[in-house]
Design a protein around this motif. Structure first.
Motif, mmCIF file in Angstrom:
data_model
loop_
_atom_site.group_PDB
_atom_site.id
_atom_site.type_symbol
_atom_site.label_atom_id
_atom_site.label_comp_id
_atom_site.label_asym_id
_atom_site.label_seq_id
_atom_site.Cartn_x
_atom_site.Cartn_y
_atom_site.Cartn_z
ATOM 1 N N SER A 156 0.839 -1.196 0.000
ATOM 2 C CA SER A 156 0.000 0.000 0.000
ATOM 3 C C SER A 156 0.873 1.243 0.000
ATOM 4 O O SER A 156 2.081 1.193 0.276
ATOM 5 C CB SER A 156 -0.896 -0.002 1.232
ATOM 6 O OG SER A 156 -0.108 0.149 2.418
ATOM 7 N N GLU A 158 0.754 3.527 2.154
ATOM 8 C CA GLU A 158 1.193 3.699 3.539
ATOM 9 C C GLU A 158 2.430 2.852 3.818
ATOM 10 O O GLU A 158 3.379 3.308 4.465
ATOM 11 C CB GLU A 158 0.060 3.310 4.492
ATOM 12 C CG GLU A 158 0.405 3.540 5.963
ATOM 13 C CD GLU A 158 -0.748 3.172 6.878
ATOM 14 O OE1 GLU A 158 -0.624 3.414 8.087
ATOM 15 O OE2 GLU A 158 -1.770 2.649 6.382
ATOM 16 N N SER A 241 5.142 -2.115 -6.765
ATOM 17 C CA SER A 241 4.106 -1.381 -6.031
ATOM 18 C C SER A 241 4.138 0.105 -6.367
ATOM 19 O O SER A 241 3.084 0.758 -6.422
ATOM 20 C CB SER A 241 4.291 -1.589 -4.521
ATOM 21 O OG SER A 241 4.199 -2.961 -4.177
ATOM 22 N N HIS A 245 0.776 2.136 -8.079
ATOM 23 C CA HIS A 245 0.083 3.321 -7.564
ATOM 24 C C HIS A 245 0.293 4.551 -8.441
ATOM 25 O O HIS A 245 -0.476 5.509 -8.344
ATOM 26 C CB HIS A 245 0.554 3.618 -6.139
ATOM 27 C CG HIS A 245 0.168 2.569 -5.145
ATOM 28 N ND1 HIS A 245 -1.134 2.375 -4.739
ATOM 29 C CD2 HIS A 245 0.920 1.639 -4.484
ATOM 30 C CE1 HIS A 245 -1.186 1.387 -3.862
ATOM 31 N NE2 HIS A 245 0.043 0.915 -3.693
#
Length: 347
Positions: A156, A158, A241, A245
């Motif tokens: 994620s 985060e 990742s 995103h």
């Protein structure tokens, strides 16, 4: 010569006796993807090519110059090199670059040596080098594990330490390199492009993600958009990742043979935005699967980032189109092209 510029050149005068290696003796075809820094000498390459076909895969300009991996603005390789800028021009017209150029010319007369360029841009450079005059140069791109960038699991934002955009429809722009402030990467132009985007489109929420080393982190002080610098990243899951995103993948390089990050980003559904000097044209269909800006106009590079935002808002099928475009770089597709080449050479 000084140690700081050691890897900018190579003379391939020494290397290992690979013609004695059992794998080379048994091979039908020998593929040479890299020879430099003591791996393989030109003489040794000639010994192997005298016995079986050798396919030289060119990843940069070294095979068509005297000693440098990228000639930049120098055109001396078109006339046999000499007075080499990498040697500070001190050796005169018959310096180490000219002598190595002539050694390559003699080697390339061997009919057992065949050339593959990883991009059309590099093949076009070959056409301007007398070293490869009369030689057929086939274009086969580097293979990429395309599917790895389309499948999770993904970390994620985060977990990556990246704050989310304040709302939908913004631009998350990713840029990565082994060293972001390598002069070839023209990192200040990327910063200017992002700042231009902020000035011309203040309504667009923008966040930049940078990954790779920075010898001079103060370069980021001039950036006027929020950013996250992740430093050097070795974990493939982290890289996948980031692209997952991101909405755009940015490159500001002065030249690239075949930019890895643009293909990786495209495979993940990111819109590539880049300058047009290098193999980027093999990756990007202008306005459809990416955006090419004329080097070095950072304002046009900013227009490409703005276009990525517009297309995201108006074309929901854009990520799928980008992934489909990247499929031609997938390993099985590239392998089939090499197999066809090997069969042709063996016939």
């Amino acid at each position: 010569r000084d140690r700081a510029s050691l890897f900018l050149t190579d003379i391939a005068q020494r290397g290992m006796p690979l013609h004695r290696h059992e794998a080379v003796r048994r091979a039908d075809v020998v593929v040479v993807a890299w020879v430099n820094q003591g791996m393989l000498s030109l003489d040794e390459l000639g010994r192997i090519a005298a016995e079986k076909p050798v396919v030289v895969v060119m990843h940069d300009m070294w095979w068509l110059t005297g000693i440098c991996h990228h000639a930049g603005d120098c055109r001396r390789f078109r006339d046999g090199c000499g007075c080499c800028p990498q040697l500070n021009g001190k050796g005169g017209g018959d310096d180490l670059s000219a002598r190595t150029w002539r050694r390559k010319k003699a080697l390339y007369s061997n009919p057992g040596i065949h050339f593959v360029a990883v991009s059309s841009w590099l093949r076009d450079r070959c056409l301007s080098s007398p070293l490869l005059e009369g030689k057929e140069v086939e274009v086969i791109p580097n293979p990429f594990p395309v599917e790895e960038f389309t499948q999770g699991p993904f970390l994620s934002l985060e977990e990556l330490g990246v704050p989310p955009l304040s709302g939908p429809g913004g631009i998350m722009a990713a840029m990565g390199a082994a060293r972001l402030d390598d002069p070839i990467k023209c990192f200040p132009l990327a910063i200017e492009a992002l700042n231009d985007l902020r000035r011309t489109s203040p309504e667009i929420d923008v966040h930049a993600i940078f990954f790779g080393s920075l010898r001079d982190p103060s370069l980021l002080d001039g950036l006027r958009v929020p950013y996250t610098w992740l430093g050097p990243v070795a974990d493939p899951q982290v890289i996948r990742s980031i692209y997952h995103h991101a909405t755009a993948v940015l490159s500001s390089s002065s030249y690239e043979t075949l930019p890895t990050t643009l293909i990786e980003g495209q495979a993940a559904g990111c819109f590539p935005v880049s300058f047009d000097r290098g193999g980027q044209a093999d990756i990007i269909e202008q306005g459809q699967t990416g955006y090419l800006a004329h080097y070095p106009d950072h304002r046009v590079l900013a227009c490409g980032l703005a276009l990525s935002h517009t297309l995201r808002c108006t074309e929901p099928g854009l990520p799928e189109r980008l992934r489909a475009s990247a499929a031609r770089f997938d390993s099985p597709a590239v392998a089939s092209r090499y197999l066809a080449l090997f069969r042709r050479l063996l016939r």
